[in-house]
Design an enzyme around this catalytic site. Structure first.
Site, PDB file in Angstrom:
ATOM      1  N   SER A  51      56.808 -71.169 -32.993  1.00 43.66           N
ATOM      2  CA  SER A  51      57.755 -70.320 -32.289  1.00 43.66           C
ATOM      3  C   SER A  51      58.970 -70.045 -33.164  1.00 43.66           C
ATOM      4  O   SER A  51      59.052 -70.547 -34.285  1.00 43.66           O
ATOM      5  CB  SER A  51      58.197 -70.970 -30.990  1.00 43.66           C
ATOM      6  OG  SER A  51      59.039 -72.064 -31.292  1.00 43.66           O
ATOM      7  N   LYS A  52      59.895 -69.272 -32.621  1.00 46.98           N
ATOM      8  CA  LYS A  52      61.072 -68.865 -33.393  1.00 46.98           C
ATOM      9  C   LYS A  52      61.805 -70.036 -34.029  1.00 46.98           C
ATOM     10  O   LYS A  52      62.337 -69.922 -35.118  1.00 46.98           O
ATOM     11  CB  LYS A  52      62.063 -68.097 -32.514  1.00 46.98           C
ATOM     12  CG  LYS A  52      61.738 -66.658 -32.321  1.00 46.98           C
ATOM     13  CD  LYS A  52      61.671 -66.292 -30.843  1.00 46.98           C
ATOM     14  CE  LYS A  52      60.359 -66.757 -30.255  1.00 46.98           C
ATOM     15  NZ  LYS A  52      60.174 -66.850 -28.881  1.00 46.98           N
ATOM     16  N   ARG A  53      61.806 -71.165 -33.305  1.00 48.07           N
ATOM     17  CA  ARG A  53      62.597 -72.251 -33.882  1.00 48.07           C
ATOM     18  C   ARG A  53      61.973 -72.833 -35.142  1.00 48.07           C
ATOM     19  O   ARG A  53      62.563 -73.662 -35.817  1.00 48.07           O
ATOM     20  CB  ARG A  53      62.867 -73.349 -32.840  1.00 48.07           C
ATOM     21  CG  ARG A  53      61.685 -73.972 -32.307  1.00 48.07           C
ATOM     22  CD  ARG A  53      61.881 -74.762 -31.029  1.00 48.07           C
ATOM     23  NE  ARG A  53      60.567 -75.126 -30.573  1.00 48.07           N
ATOM     24  CZ  ARG A  53      59.853 -76.088 -31.148  1.00 48.07           C
ATOM     25  NH1 ARG A  53      60.356 -76.800 -32.123  1.00 48.07           N
ATOM     26  NH2 ARG A  53      58.638 -76.326 -30.739  1.00 48.07           N
TER      27      ARG A  53
ATOM     28  N   GLY B  52      61.444 -70.976 -37.626  1.00 47.16           N
ATOM     29  CA  GLY B  52      61.829 -70.061 -38.692  1.00 47.16           C
ATOM     30  C   GLY B  52      61.143 -68.724 -38.533  1.00 47.16           C
ATOM     31  O   GLY B  52      60.941 -68.267 -37.419  1.00 47.16           O
TER      32      GLY B  52
END
Length: 506
Positions: free
Chosen positions: A252-254, A256
């Site tokens: 996911s976005k976290r 990167g």
RNA sequence: GGCGCUAUCGUCUAGGGGUUAGGACGUCAGAUUCUCAAUCUGAAAACCCGGGUUCGAUUCCCGGUAGCGCUACCA
């Protein structure tokens, strides 16, 4: 063999995530391999989350990745429309049909009521599935309540039994109806629910193989129940494993960079991403070759060689593929690849080295010299501006103040080499790679210094840095650049050396 | 909680009842280069655990464990 028709069906709720990109790629490769059709369908039944501007972003992202579709919202086709929001009547029609045949019913339960029941069931340790309460409401009464303005959803009566299918990647798979509550076909808002719309659309779009993420495995029996109720033959299903982050949780976005947009901005080449993504869960027939052109990917792609286990996304390996494809770029590619050219131009404009228009000699210099000299050492193209610092930023004073560069200049013998080199170099009107080579030879003879002792001081004097591309290539790059009308002036070798003389007090 | 899916080097994977368990990225070492990168050569590095089947299981079966997913009027 019957014709292959596959689809990629994203919902326009944000940027295209690599996981979805891989699903799209596998569908595309499969279609192209079998000379079938690749269909793009927009699943925008969730009005709350879908946004129109995301759709064009989505199409751009897919085009950037190099995928093209035979039917889709922007180009039409014989089985359209290709946005679920434009297919409402169809869903309504089949919902009514299922109600009339007694296979579906109106449900008047409110979301609050359902949520409360769900919580209660969970706390009591029971299966939190819909009780089927509204099944008992006679149709004429349901019609009367609706006529008086009561909102109702439509639910499918899930027939009891075992739902099984032969998954193309997982093999025989089955679920008992006991774990499924009667699923929502139409929401009380009149919007179709996902599982319903998918079945209707896949059927009417004559989809032969549904290739999608394995988070849909447990949706499959519900969809199978629908196919059964409708009397339709289901397509083949192939469920692809999840792509995970380094911590083994869903990417996911976290973690990167995960969206196509991110990769494009980083200067990942689409062919590199395509190649890397293809290897995430699929492997070529020989089990060894990894660098594969798109043509080879299409030729070799097969659903038989797909792994079931989840894969961790490894950006280092993506970089390795990217390095490979960057090193393959040659002079002619810039004439063909306008997108690549535009990317590089914009990148250097953004950091203030260049300004538009960029054409003629400047364009030649930029792509056929600067890029080809500097790019082979980068992981991603957005490192180019930092590499180009050697060309655009030369500051002899600062260099003499920095330890590593100053030390080189102050090494024993360095001044001797530099004096000899500089006087010869400054005697030239312009330094070519050949003249540079000849001069260093002469300096070597005169001073008796060679190798590192010879080149290191010269490198520092000329570039202000202790490492970088071959000097023989950099010298003409500087000279040619110095004569070009650049936003940020490139200092010629002579300019550099004079500045150096002053700073080093030679 | 229930149901489901998955399990080979650190990572992506090939393979498969008897193999020196293969490749790639990364790591380390060497070669080469004025330096870095690139390149080349080499090295270290894996079959989750427990039972069963079998002459023999990493491979087949069962169980466990772990990870992930679903269990929505999201998709």
């Amino acid at each position: 063999m019957s014709s292959v028709r596959v689809r990629f069906a994203p919902s326009p709720t944000g940027y295209v995530h690599v996981g979805n990109a891989r699903t799209a790629l596998f569908n595309w490769l499969f279609a192209r391999h079998h000379q079938g059709q690749f269909i793009l369908r927009i699943e925008d039944t969730d009005v709350e989350r879908s946004r129109a501007e995301y759709e064009s972003q989505l199409l751009d992202d897919l085009r950037w990745l190099g995928l093209d579709w035979d039917e889709g919202p922007d180009k039409g086709g014989a089985h359209g429309p290709y946005r679920q929001s434009e297919r409402r009547e169809l869903y309504g029609k089949f919902a009514r049909q299922l109600i009339e045949t007694g296979q579906a019913y109106y449900c008047f339960c409110t979301p609050e009521q359902l949520e409360a029941e769900r919580q209660a069931a969970l706390e009591a340790g029971r299966q939190p599935k819909y009780s089927g309460r509204c099944r008992a409401i006679p149709l004429h009464e349901a019609e009367r309540r609706r006529a008086s303005g009561e909102a109702a959803a439509v639910r499918l009566k899930i027939p009891e039994g075992i739902y099984r299918w032969r998954d193309v990647v997982h093999g025989e798979t089955s679920f008992s109806s006991e774990v499924m509550g009667d699923l929502i076909l139409m929401r009380s808002s009149g919007q179709p629910a996902y599982n319903f719309a998918v079945v209707i659309d896949d059927y009417f779009m004559q989809i032969s193989h549904v290739i999608r993420g394995d988070d849909h495995i447990s949706n499959t029996p519900r969809q199978l129940a629908l196919y059964r109720a409708l009397g339709w033959t289901p397509p083949q299903f192939a469920h692809l494993s999840t792509i995970l982050g380094p911590d083994r949780t869903r990417l996911s976005k976290r973690h990167g960079a995960t969206s196509l947009e991110n990769f494009r901005q980083m200067g990942i080449l689409p062919e590199a991403l395509r190649n890397y993504l293809a290897l995430l869960g699929w492997s070529p027939a020989d089990g060894k070759t990894e660098i594969l052109s798109t043509e080879q990917l299409i030729a070799q792609f097969s659903l038989d060689h797909i792994t079931k286990s989840p894969a961790v996304f490894d950006i280092k390996k993506l970089y390795a593929f990217n390095r490979h494809y960057i090193s393959q770029i040659n002079v002619g590619d810039f004439d063909r690849d306008a997108a690549l050219r535009a990317w590089v131009e914009q990148h250097l404009v953004d950091v203030g080295y260049l300004e538009r228009p960029i054409n003629g000699k400047l364009s030649e210099w930029l792509f056929k010299k600067l890029f080809l000299i500097l790019a082979p050492s980068v992981d991603r193209l957005d490192e180019l501006s930092a590499r180009a610092s050697v060309v655009f930023n030369y500051d002899a004073q600062a260099m003499m103040e920095r330890g590593p560069t100053r030390d080189v200049v102050e090494q024993p013998g360095a001044r001797q080499v530099l004096q000899a080199f500089i006087s010869k170099a400054l005697a030239e009107t312009e330094l070519s790679g050949e003249r540079f080579r000849a001069i260093t030879k002469e300096v070597q003879k005169e001073t008796g210094k060679k190798g590192k002792e010879l080149f290191h001081p010269i490198r520092v004097a000329l570039t202000g840095q202790v490492s970088g591309p071959e000097l023989e290539k950099l010298v003409p790059l500087f000279e040619e650049g110095s004569k070009l009308p650049l936003k940020k002036h490139v200092k010629s070798c002579a300019e550099r050396l004079r500045e150096f003389q002053a700073a080093a007090k030679l």
